[in-house]
Design an enzyme around this catalytic site. Sequence first.
Site, PDB file in Angstrom:
ATOM      1  CB  SER A   3      -0.934   0.008   1.206  1.00 27.15           C
ATOM      2  OG  SER A   3      -0.202  -0.196   2.378  1.00 27.15           O
ATOM      3  CG  HIS A  36      -3.007  -0.071  -2.814  1.00 25.94           C
ATOM      4  ND1 HIS A  36      -3.247   1.248  -2.515  1.00 25.94           N
ATOM      5  CD2 HIS A  36      -3.195  -0.753  -1.658  1.00 25.94           C
ATOM      6  CE1 HIS A  36      -3.574   1.347  -1.227  1.00 25.94           C
ATOM      7  NE2 HIS A  36      -3.526   0.143  -0.677  1.00 25.94           N
ATOM      8  CD  GLU A  67      -3.950   4.107  -4.837  1.00 26.82           C
ATOM      9  OE1 GLU A  67      -3.380   3.440  -3.960  1.00 26.82           O
ATOM     10  OE2 GLU A  67      -3.911   5.347  -4.855  1.00 26.82           O
ATOM     11  CG  ASN A  74      -2.569   4.721   1.793  1.00 28.81           C
ATOM     12  OD1 ASN A  74      -3.691   4.941   2.245  1.00 28.81           O
ATOM     13  ND2 ASN A  74      -2.070   3.510   1.662  1.00 28.81           N
TER      14      ASN A  74
END
Length: 646
Positions: A399, A420, A432, A470
């Site tokens: 991640s 991801h 992702e 993130n």
Amino acid sequence: MSVSIDKQDRVAVVTIDNPPVNASSQAVRAGLLEAVAATEADADIDAVVLACAGRTFVAGADVREFDKPPVEPHLPDVIAAIESASKPWVAAIHGTALGGGLELAMGCHARIADAKARMGLPEVTLGLVPGAGGTVRLPRLVTAELALKMIAGGKPISAKAALEARLIDAIATGDLLEEAVALAVEQAAPRRTLGKAVVGAINADAFDKTASGLRRKARGQASIGAAIDAVERGLHLPADAALAEERATFLALKASDQARALRHIFFAERATLADPRAKQAPRPVTRIGVIGGGTMGAGIASACLMRGFHVMLIERDEASLEAGANRVRGTLDSSAKRGLLPDLDAVVARFGTATDYAALADADLVVEAVFEDMEVKKQVFAKLDTVTKPDAILATNTSYLDVNAIAAVLSDPSRAIGLHFFSPAHIMKLLEIVLPNAVSEDVVATAAKLSKSLGKIGVLSGVCDGFIGNRIMSAYRSEADRLLIDGATPEQVDTAMRDYGFPIGVFEMQDMAGLDIAWAMRKRRLAEGKITGPYIRMADRLCEMGRFGRKTGAGWYDYSDAGTQPSEVVMSIIAEERQAMGAEGSSFADADVMPRILGAMTREAEAVLAEGIARSADDIDVVMVNGYSFPRWKGGPMFAARINGG
Ligand code: T1G
């Protein structure tokens, strides 16, 4: 030609042909009006079938027309012309009859559907209410409860459910068109929907309970309350009055910021894979390996199994493998119980498990979902390099770690990519797709195709710490800490975020996810010298006290049988840290919270864009709405900043 007319004996077949989904564009509406006039004037025609070419019946009004002034003929007028025709019209429904498509079908005098067809009024998902009679005709065909759920909930129903509810008259057992023509011949005279009385509620209390539940879950999305009000008018007002109110509400909502935001996201989600690399010929994938049977690995394995892939789950030992396999079977069982897996046995038959990597010899693609540690991931990739086919694609589910560094251990780094997934991986739509420098274009295309096969929204991302989502999340978490130093309280920030439309606030979310995970990541980044600027220690101090959130009964809040309470311990830590940072920490206005949070998100999003990590602002909006619960009716941080400064 958007609308054509053929004849089968004394039945006219009016066919709409407007790819890709037969949206009721201006040309289609004009063509239908001409078809009504032509069939009415033709003495050799006794009845009419309304059908569509291509993959689906009319999937709705043409959403691309919504940002322009409405152009005649308007859909309600077209439907009224069909309904008042002297000859019966029968709708032949296949694919998805949605929005204006179902409204057209309800303006017909009978309806027959293909067994796999689905039908619904999803306008609320676009920030609207039905605008062509749906809220007045549907309650004249089905119960008030079902009409409410379909219109204010926005979810389509199956042909079987539609037949049971008497929304349609028949399900075709053979050729849909043939059976529609036969049904048209049987129609003695037009059965006009508006001429029927409302079916009414089976249980008024249940209706009211559903309505209040839907209003509560709306979280600020105006169209849901408007849809409930429209259904109630459709039930209680004379048809003409209810139709006029419905149209006025639809036009007002269509121009609203929320509807514009929802249209923005609708089209942005369909444009994320427009990149030329994603359009290359993909490699064939039928067999997928998953390394790691923890929450993520089991979720990824389940997602792939549920979409028809063969899956081989690998774990380091028998005990871990059994635990992982049980997680997968548990997910499949619960999906089957919810009717999502018609043939569970066939799905399980495609599921294999092993501790020996040699079981991956025939895998077309392998995803590692092992512990979030660079060395562990490099070891996994090094082993995969030797046991898999040379053209097997190797994906990491990291991640935030450096996908280039993981790819570099391979003899051929061009076959490495980042996938991801978001937890729960068999439910969350966002994927992702992280592109390392050496990745080959057909590997990108294969990942893009996989995202679509899994029913997910694939968004291309460059390699950086945290990729798109993130990165933005960590920026807004840091800003939330700074808000506390500047005088805000955790509940003030969380309340402001919930009032804006987030499902929960940033501190409530940390307490749910577990403060320890972020703590470990901060320690790693501190060790790598990646954290610059003044370091706020509040969350570290909570972790040092063992306050890891809900799972330990305390985090940013105290949790007990009495519920969630603000914590005196947390307030004193905040006061000490404010002092340590030399901040006054004066009281903080509620109204200043969201501009600070959105400002931080937007600044980081602009950096992500400037560095080429995200291809477009629209992609960033798609990530934040689908991966991080940014309220959909705000359109995403970049859209929200663009149209109303946040
Ligand atoms: N208008 C314009 N374009 C549309 C469209 C629409 N309604 N629906 C789909 N498209 C385009 C989409 O942008 C994409 O284009 C292509 O079709 C394939 O879509 C008066 C006011 C039908 C279930 O909300 O749910 O009627 O990217 O990738 O996954 O009361 O599209 O190829 O260029 O999604 O197979 C109500 C919205 C409108 C249905 C097919 N109707 N569409 O899914 O393909 S408001 C909807 C969908 C209304 C009335 C009110 C799905 C689908 P491109 P796709 P799919």
